[in-house]
Design an enzyme around this catalytic site. Sequence first.
Site, mmCIF file in Angstrom:
data_model
loop_
_atom_site.group_PDB
_atom_site.id
_atom_site.type_symbol
_atom_site.label_atom_id
_atom_site.label_comp_id
_atom_site.label_asym_id
_atom_site.label_seq_id
_atom_site.Cartn_x
_atom_site.Cartn_y
_atom_site.Cartn_z
ATOM 1 N N ASP A 90 0.856 -1.189 0.000
ATOM 2 C CA ASP A 90 0.000 0.000 0.000
ATOM 3 C C ASP A 90 0.894 1.242 0.000
ATOM 4 O O ASP A 90 2.104 1.142 0.127
ATOM 5 C CB ASP A 90 -0.943 0.012 1.218
ATOM 6 N N ASP A 115 1.582 4.989 1.678
ATOM 7 C CA ASP A 115 1.306 5.883 2.798
ATOM 8 C C ASP A 115 1.874 7.257 2.481
ATOM 9 O O ASP A 115 2.954 7.381 1.903
ATOM 10 C CB ASP A 115 1.972 5.346 4.071
ATOM 11 N N ASP A 171 9.328 3.822 13.028
ATOM 12 C CA ASP A 171 9.944 2.673 13.698
ATOM 13 C C ASP A 171 11.352 2.358 13.184
ATOM 14 O O ASP A 171 12.333 2.520 13.896
ATOM 15 C CB ASP A 171 9.022 1.449 13.688
HETATM 16 P P1 ATP Z 1 3.637 -2.758 4.866
HETATM 17 O O1 ATP Z 1 2.537 -1.802 4.515
HETATM 18 O O2 ATP Z 1 4.387 -3.294 3.722
HETATM 19 O O3 ATP Z 1 3.223 -3.793 5.845
HETATM 20 P P2 ATP Z 1 4.765 -0.426 6.105
HETATM 21 O O4 ATP Z 1 6.176 -0.118 6.543
HETATM 22 O O5 ATP Z 1 4.194 0.475 5.076
HETATM 23 O O6 ATP Z 1 4.756 -1.918 5.669
HETATM 24 P P3 ATP Z 1 2.513 0.314 7.713
HETATM 25 O O7 ATP Z 1 1.933 -0.411 8.853
HETATM 26 O O8 ATP Z 1 1.735 0.490 6.467
HETATM 27 O O9 ATP Z 1 3.893 -0.420 7.412
HETATM 28 O O10 ATP Z 1 2.980 1.733 8.279
HETATM 29 C C1 ATP Z 1 3.438 2.778 7.438
HETATM 30 C C2 ATP Z 1 4.607 3.493 8.090
HETATM 31 O O11 ATP Z 1 4.179 4.086 9.322
HETATM 32 C C3 ATP Z 1 5.781 2.604 8.466
HETATM 33 O O12 ATP Z 1 6.651 2.398 7.383
HETATM 34 C C4 ATP Z 1 6.433 3.402 9.574
HETATM 35 O O13 ATP Z 1 7.192 4.470 9.069
HETATM 36 C C5 ATP Z 1 5.218 3.989 10.293
HETATM 37 N N1 ATP Z 1 4.743 3.098 11.384
HETATM 38 C C6 ATP Z 1 3.780 2.169 11.312
HETATM 39 N N2 ATP Z 1 3.604 1.551 12.478
HETATM 40 C C7 ATP Z 1 4.480 2.109 13.331
HETATM 41 C C8 ATP Z 1 4.783 1.924 14.707
HETATM 42 N N3 ATP Z 1 4.148 0.998 15.427
HETATM 43 N N4 ATP Z 1 5.747 2.711 15.259
HETATM 44 C C9 ATP Z 1 6.381 3.645 14.530
HETATM 45 N N5 ATP Z 1 6.148 3.863 13.242
HETATM 46 C C10 ATP Z 1 5.208 3.117 12.629
HETATM 47 MG MG MG Z 2 2.221 0.466 4.352
#
Ligand code: ATP
Ligand code: MG
Length: 441
Positions: free
Chosen positions: A62, A64, A144
């Site tokens: 996805d 963001d 994170d």
């Molecule tokens: P994917 O969507 O592929 O699972 P993602 O890294 O995009 O991985 P998301 O859960 O969509 O993960 O979150 C988007 C972004 O928001 C992350 O890349 C990170 O920068 C931030 N983020 C998400 N969850 C946390 C958290 N628990 N603590 C700190 N930052 C977070």
């Molecule tokens: Mg994501």
Amino acid sequence: MNFQETSTLSPNIVARADHNISRTQISENALKVLYRLKTAGYESYLVGGGVRDLLLGREPKDFDIATDARPEQVHALFRNCRIIGRRFRLAHVQFGGEIIEVATFRANQDVARQADVDDAHNDSGRILRDNTYGTLEQDAFRRDFTVNALYYDIRDFSLKDYVNGIADLRAGTLRLIGDPQIRYREDPVRMLRAVRFAAKLGFRIHPDTAAPIAALSALLDDIPPARLFEEILKLFLYGFGRQSFENLRHYGLFARLFPRTDAILDTEEQGFPHTFIAEALASTDVRVNADKSVTPAFLFAALLWEPVRQQALVLEAQGMHSGEALRHAADEILPEQISHVALPRRFATPMIEIYQLQPRFAQRDGKRPLRLLAHPRFRAAYDFLMLRAAAGEVDTELARWWTEFQNVDAAGQSSLLNATPTGQRGRSRRRRRRRETSPSA
Ligand code: ATP
Ligand code: MG
């Protein structure tokens, strides 16, 4: 390294010509949102997994977006926009099936605490609310992992990197930003995210990021079961479940999520280690990577099978029929289990059906096989039978019979029914293979 949220650090900037992200790889809807925010005078960046995965040449799950616009200001720009979230408020812009998540820049909690604004921690340091808006730079440091904190700037298509994320990405290193102890305490789910990204990307968790996990794993006990359910799906249903499982076990995290199952995994049965879950997850990965459907009901059926099967054996020894025993066993194990990881009713019910149908595969007399074949849950129960056969729990002859039976026409079915040895037509004839087959086929 000590990141001072209040200081002004200049980021590493990677110009358009020096990275591989092109706009053609970004979803049109994400681009629409980025451009509309920009036109309205706001900053807007692609961030998180979208940027990370594109840099790695992978297809993002996805997209963001991060912006200095407040959720209400985002809302005002898009008709198809909802504001969601309790822990932090986000704007979701919906385009048909695709949701673009738009998050306002936020500051780290320490800044919030000093400023005494909308922020709350519990006693173990966990963040309960996190709505402190901040600058781009502050937003980078509250993320994170370093590889998740890269910003793609829609104004000039450059990348901004405040945390050496690009170097970590190149090295295949997953590293928490800031002090790992503090960051895990703020949000223990980051431990699950660490093992998930390591499994998904094939990255190594940096030793400093890995070190505190074992000691802090118990913090997961305080996370709402519904949030853990969502994390479980992300760990196991996206094509790298087997590796996620190995990582969770390695770091002692699986025990916090599925304690009954974990306790059994540490034992052997009749000299055999328990490989059922690893096999089930490997076969789920194959399905996912072939774009076949997968369901949480089947996943949880596999994750809870060992304790349910063992408890059912106890109940059977007390004289209960095998189907009943399996249902009772599941009823006994579920309440404790869902105090750790939620399992919505709409998945628990079919999970129990998958269990209850297992003994019926052994009943090959009369009209029973045809009735089983017509059962709405036949397909999932059959797939489960195949897993059990692969694990040596079910006679391979029986497994083959059912594979054939469902694939032949009516004439073929009646000849299969007639050819079934009489000794095997009766009610669950027990057979001893690698392990006691009952409660089973
Ligand atoms: P994917 O969507 O592929 O699972 P993602 O890294 O995009 O991985 P998301 O859960 O969509 O993960 O979150 C988007 C972004 O928001 C992350 O890349 C990170 O920068 C931030 N983020 C998400 N969850 C946390 C958290 N628990 N603590 C700190 N930052 C977070
Ligand atoms: Mg994501």
